[in-house]
Scaffold this active site. Structure first.
Site: not given
Ligand code: NAD
Length: 491
Positions: A184, A237-239, A259, A293, A395
């Site tokens: 996804k 994605g996000s923490t 991650e 990130c 962040e």
């Molecule tokens: P997000 O957590 O909102 O979304 C990431 C993905 O997860 C999206 O596909 C979203 O639809 C999905 N998602 C959201 N909530 C979910 C849930 N409850 N269950 C399953 N899937 C869910 O993050 P974002 O706003 O898309 O990305 C930005 C964040 O990603 C920042 O915090 C950034 O630091 C982090 N990031 C981390 C890395 C790393 O390698 N550590 C790399 C890139 C981005």
């Protein structure tokens, strides 16, 4: 096959489809979400709002494909994954234009990311041919050997900042290890994942081996995480979302790689190569509008060079041009979404209430004509904040950095580590002993000395503390996507 119209007018609407069982498929419900173009602020596409019904179709396709894919020879896996890499390379410009338009990033950055997406597939294509497992012979001749078998059906969930780059970083090792994948992408940047579906069809990837489902996190992503037949989740994605996923997955013993966010320190010692430190730390803060990130968003500078460094840093950041993503003469493009744009501007305002002084930028940038509704923010530098404030702890994920002086190595280490995140850190010094000593003490998964974002795909990638658990990259990824089984044979 040419699947994208690079110079299409903003009225062009791309209707995205899921990729299930080798077919491009509309969501069963017929429901779509809007997809926006960051540089105009206008809707320019539709994204499937997939639900559990679509997920069940993907699961049954993956189940059917699994037995065949598991026993596909390493060489045949290599051939098809490598073919995907070749096709991504061939279509680099089309994919880059699509990525740049969909995410808001400058076209030069997009081209580099698409190149890396091809590298990811090529790297893990070759891993299928080289992956091996351990044997542990005992003194009496008893032999232990470890089978590393595919897990089964796995879920890969990725964010919007480096869309195809991070999507491929998960999918490629998951497939190389013999799993069937339900992936996804972010609903905010779905286009290149859709274009990847076309590429997989053209490459001849067997039906059902990879299924790409579009939709929101709370609906599609959550359903994927919660499906009992999905045995492992690789999430970037996000923490916040990572914690939700972990809370669900942990008592069900699903394998997890998380991650997550970062708030990365950049530490500049007085003995650094000054020009290199200025140039690299500015690039490390503002590349991709700070939406990486790994961007360094807390800059700590040794007091004896603080004023000189700050002046040079501000001057260099000031020279960065913000503009439409397709303009190669610009450095920064648009912020990915209205929601994120508002969040960044609010963070800048909040920093002022914490005592921060904005010494560069701090404002939205309004372009003209078609781009007057786009989401652009100036590179922003904030000085004078206490170490303990929210701006230095949380962040922001935008073109915003804080800068502050330190006096001793001990203080610098304390400041760098005094944060809930631990993804990456960057250090500038020409003192080799100090560099190694400092790197060993930093609480982060990745440390760059006198460089930034230099990546070797074999190295472990990931964070500590609130930045996640597990590592991606090289054998770490192949190990994550396989289940080790020890076989003990008494001879
Ligand atoms: P997000 O957590 O909102 O979304 C990431 C993905 O997860 C999206 O596909 C979203 O639809 C999905 N998602 C959201 N909530 C979910 C849930 N409850 N269950 C399953 N899937 C869910 O993050 P974002 O706003 O898309 O990305 C930005 C964040 O990603 C920042 O915090 C950034 O630091 C982090 N990031 C981390 C890395 C790393 O390698 N550590 C790399 C890139 C981005």
């Amino acid at each position: 096959m040419s699947f994208f119209k690079p110079n299409s007018p903003s009225s062009f609407t791309m209707k995205i489809l899921n990729y299930i069982n080798g077919q491009l498929t509309p969501p069963v419900s017929g429901q779509y979400l809007p997809n926006f173009e960051p540089s105009t602020g206008k809707e320019y596409g539709k994204v499937p709002d997939s639900d559990v019904v679509d997920l069940e179709l993907a699961i049954s396709a993956a189940e059917k494909a699994l037995d065949g894919w598991k026993i596909t020879s390493a060489e045949d896996k290599f051939k098809v994954l490598n073919r995907i890499a070749e096709l991504i390379d061939q279509k680099n410009e089309e994919l880059a234009q699509a990525e740049s338009r969909d995410q808001g990033k400058n076209i030069k950055q997009a081209r580099a990311e698409i190149t890396r997406a091809a590298q990811n597939f090529r790297f893990f294509a070759s891993a299928t041919m080289h992956f091996a497992s351990e044997a542990h012979p005992m003194e009496d001749g008893t032999l232990n050997y470890t089978l590393r078998q595919p897990i089964g059906i796995v879920g890969c969930i990725s964010p919007w900042n480096l869309p195809l780059y991070l999507f491929s970083w998960k999918i490629a090792p998951a497939l190389a290890a013999g799993n069937c994948v339900i992936a996804k992408p972010s609903e905010v940047t779905p286009v290149t994942a859709f274009l990847l579906s076309w590429i997989c069809i053209e490459a001849g990837l067997p039906s059902g081996v990879l299924n790409i489902l579009h939709g929101t996190g709370p609906k599609t992503g959550k359903a994927l995480v919660e499906h009992p037949k999905v045995k492992a989740i690789s999430f970037t994605g996000s923490t916040r979302a990572g914690a939700e996923i972990a809370a669900f997955a942990a008592p069900r013993f699903k394998k997890l790689s998380l991650e997550l966010g970062g708030k990365n320190p950049t530490v500049v010692f007085a003995d650094c190569d000054f020009d290199l430190a200025v140039a690299t730390s500015v690039r490390g803060a503002f590349t991709n509008q700070g939406e990486i990130c790994l961007c360094g968003s807390r800059v700590y500078v040794e007091k004896s060079i603080y004023e000189r460094f700050k002046d040079a840093y501000v001057k260099r950041a000031e020279s960065l041009a913000v503009g439409i993503p397709s303009d190669e003469t610009k450095n920064l493009g648009a912020i990915v979404s209205k929601l994120h744009f508002d969040k960044i501007l609010n963070c800048i305002e909040f920093a002022k209430t914490e005592g921060g002084k904005v010494i560069l930028g701090g404002n939205a940038l309004v372009l003209t004509g078609e781009n007057s509704g786009g989401w652009f923010i100036e590179p922003t530098i904030i000085e004078g904040l206490p170490a303990q404030c929210q701006t230095n702890k949380e962040e922001i994920f935008g073109p915003v950095v804080t800068i502050q002086p330190f006096e001793t190595e001990t203080e610098a280490l304390h400041l760098a580590n005094d944060c809930g995140y631990g993804l990456s850190a960057t250090v500038f010094t020409t003192d080799l002993s100090k560099a190694h000593r400092f790197a060993a003490e930093l609480q982060s998964g990745i440390v760059w000395i006198n460089c930034w974002l230099l990546r070797d795909l074999r190295t472990p990638f990931g964070g500590v503390k609130n930045s996640g658990i597990g590592r991606e990259g090289g054998w770490d990824a192949m190990k994550f996507f396989t289940e080790p089984k020890n076989v003990c044979v008494k001879i």
